[in-house]
Write a protein that holds these residues in place. Structure first.
Motif, PDB file in Angstrom:
ATOM      1  N   LEU A 284      42.823  40.594  45.583  1.00 60.48           N
ATOM      2  CA  LEU A 284      42.503  39.877  44.347  1.00 60.48           C
ATOM      3  C   LEU A 284      41.310  40.585  43.728  1.00 60.48           C
ATOM      4  O   LEU A 284      40.265  40.707  44.375  1.00 60.48           O
ATOM      5  CB  LEU A 284      42.150  38.418  44.627  1.00 60.48           C
ATOM      6  N   LEU A 285      41.462  41.050  42.522  1.00 62.43           N
ATOM      7  CA  LEU A 285      40.358  41.676  41.795  1.00 62.43           C
ATOM      8  C   LEU A 285      39.782  40.650  40.834  1.00 62.43           C
ATOM      9  O   LEU A 285      40.531  39.939  40.158  1.00 62.43           O
ATOM     10  CB  LEU A 285      40.859  42.888  40.997  1.00 62.43           C
ATOM     11  N   SER A 286      38.468  40.571  40.761  1.00 59.63           N
ATOM     12  CA  SER A 286      37.845  39.584  39.890  1.00 59.63           C
ATOM     13  C   SER A 286      36.470  40.057  39.459  1.00 59.63           C
ATOM     14  O   SER A 286      35.801  40.804  40.172  1.00 59.63           O
ATOM     15  CB  SER A 286      37.690  38.252  40.626  1.00 59.63           C
ATOM     16  N   ILE A 287      36.054  39.593  38.279  1.00 55.72           N
ATOM     17  CA  ILE A 287      34.681  39.847  37.872  1.00 55.72           C
ATOM     18  C   ILE A 287      33.747  39.115  38.836  1.00 55.72           C
ATOM     19  O   ILE A 287      34.154  38.150  39.471  1.00 55.72           O
ATOM     20  CB  ILE A 287      34.416  39.421  36.404  1.00 55.72           C
TER      21      ILE A 287
ATOM     22  N   GLY B  25      31.566  46.634  34.146  1.00 55.84           N
ATOM     23  CA  GLY B  25      31.980  47.997  33.834  1.00 55.84           C
ATOM     24  C   GLY B  25      33.303  48.360  34.491  1.00 55.84           C
ATOM     25  O   GLY B  25      34.190  48.928  33.846  1.00 55.84           O
ATOM     26  N   ARG B  26      33.456  48.043  35.766  1.00 52.75           N
ATOM     27  CA  ARG B  26      34.710  48.371  36.459  1.00 52.75           C
ATOM     28  C   ARG B  26      35.857  47.531  35.917  1.00 52.75           C
ATOM     29  O   ARG B  26      36.969  48.026  35.724  1.00 52.75           O
ATOM     30  CB  ARG B  26      34.570  48.141  37.964  1.00 52.75           C
ATOM     31  N   GLU B  27      35.596  46.255  35.655  1.00 58.78           N
ATOM     32  CA  GLU B  27      36.638  45.386  35.107  1.00 58.78           C
ATOM     33  C   GLU B  27      37.107  45.930  33.760  1.00 58.78           C
ATOM     34  O   GLU B  27      38.303  46.002  33.474  1.00 58.78           O
ATOM     35  CB  GLU B  27      36.100  43.956  34.969  1.00 58.78           C
ATOM     36  N   PHE B  28      36.170  46.350  32.931  1.00 58.71           N
ATOM     37  CA  PHE B  28      36.513  46.894  31.617  1.00 58.71           C
ATOM     38  C   PHE B  28      37.328  48.181  31.772  1.00 58.71           C
ATOM     39  O   PHE B  28      38.329  48.384  31.091  1.00 58.71           O
ATOM     40  CB  PHE B  28      35.232  47.163  30.813  1.00 58.71           C
ATOM     41  N   LYS B  29      36.912  49.034  32.687  1.00 57.56           N
ATOM     42  CA  LYS B  29      37.616  50.307  32.905  1.00 57.56           C
ATOM     43  C   LYS B  29      39.068  50.066  33.315  1.00 57.56           C
ATOM     44  O   LYS B  29      39.983  50.719  32.818  1.00 57.56           O
ATOM     45  CB  LYS B  29      36.899  51.126  33.963  1.00 57.56           C
ATOM     46  N   ILE B  30      39.286  49.119  34.205  1.00 57.69           N
ATOM     47  CA  ILE B  30      40.656  48.810  34.630  1.00 57.69           C
ATOM     48  C   ILE B  30      41.455  48.226  33.475  1.00 57.69           C
ATOM     49  O   ILE B  30      42.590  48.622  33.213  1.00 57.69           O
ATOM     50  CB  ILE B  30      40.660  47.850  35.836  1.00 57.69           C
ATOM     51  N   ASN B  31      40.861  47.304  32.740  1.00 53.51           N
ATOM     52  CA  ASN B  31      41.557  46.662  31.626  1.00 53.51           C
ATOM     53  C   ASN B  31      41.882  47.626  30.500  1.00 53.51           C
ATOM     54  O   ASN B  31      42.852  47.447  29.781  1.00 53.51           O
ATOM     55  CB  ASN B  31      40.727  45.494  31.075  1.00 53.51           C
ATOM     56  N   VAL B  32      41.058  48.630  30.314  1.00 52.40           N
ATOM     57  CA  VAL B  32      41.252  49.553  29.198  1.00 52.40           C
ATOM     58  C   VAL B  32      42.204  50.686  29.557  1.00 52.40           C
ATOM     59  O   VAL B  32      42.501  51.521  28.740  1.00 52.40           O
ATOM     60  CB  VAL B  32      39.892  50.095  28.702  1.00 52.40           C
TER      61      VAL B  32
END
Length: 179
Positions: free
Chosen positions: A75-78, A110-117
């Protein structure tokens, strides 16, 4: 997660009311039809039935999907605010009860944004914030075919065309139907 029965099992494994009661301190409610849109809002779809909490059904579906002993995933989460971490930890525990051994990987913004983008992940589910209001502009910006976010979201071939028609429609009733 590409198997629909696995996704259905996950939905039956999660006791939304228990999580809302425990983490929401009495202020959270669970949408009756398990959708992002608020009940009665323009994005609400009364035809959506949702999945009741039923761990036995979850185990049955996992077995039918070829995972009678469950499986491991992530599970990936902020990592903030704290209620998100608590929410994901509760889901992690409920999934474990039906055989889905999910490690929880907390990410900075930052990592969440990178994955989402445009990043990718393998064999994981990712929590991403969304608007409960189901506002068209927010959904347009988040889910349009050329959006920076949610690139992994599957879209029908005519999705972008219909979304643009909805954005340009001045009549709210027609706009809702298009959306």
């Amino acid at each position: 997660w590409s198997n629909v029965k696995v996704r259905q099992a996950m939905m039956h494994a999660i006791d939304r009311k228990a999580i809302a009661d425990a983490i929401g301190s009495g202020y959270w409610t669970v949408p009756p039809r398990h959708q992002i849109a608020l009940s009665g809002g323009w994005g609400d779809n009364p035809d959506v039935k949702g999945y009741p909490y039923d761990p036995q059904k979850a185990r049955q579906l996992l077995a039918e999907a070829g995972y009678p002993n469950g499986f491991k995933t992530t599970l990936l989460s902020i990592n903030q605010p704290q209620y998100v971490v608590d929410f994901m930890t509760a889901i992690q525990g409920q999934l474990r009860e039906v055989g889905i051994d999910a490690s929880l990987e907390l990410m900075d913004t930052g990592r969440e944004f990178k994955i989402n983008v445009g990043g990718t992940w393998n064999n994981a589910l990712m929590w991403a914030p969304n608007s409960p209001k189901g506002e068209l502009v927010i959904n347009h910006n988040m889910y349009k075919a050329i959006a920076h976010f949610h690139k992994c979201t599957a879209r029908p071939a005519d999705y972008q065309e219909v979304l643009e028609q909805a954005m340009a429609e001045p009549d709210p009733k027609k706009m809702r139907n298009l959306f």
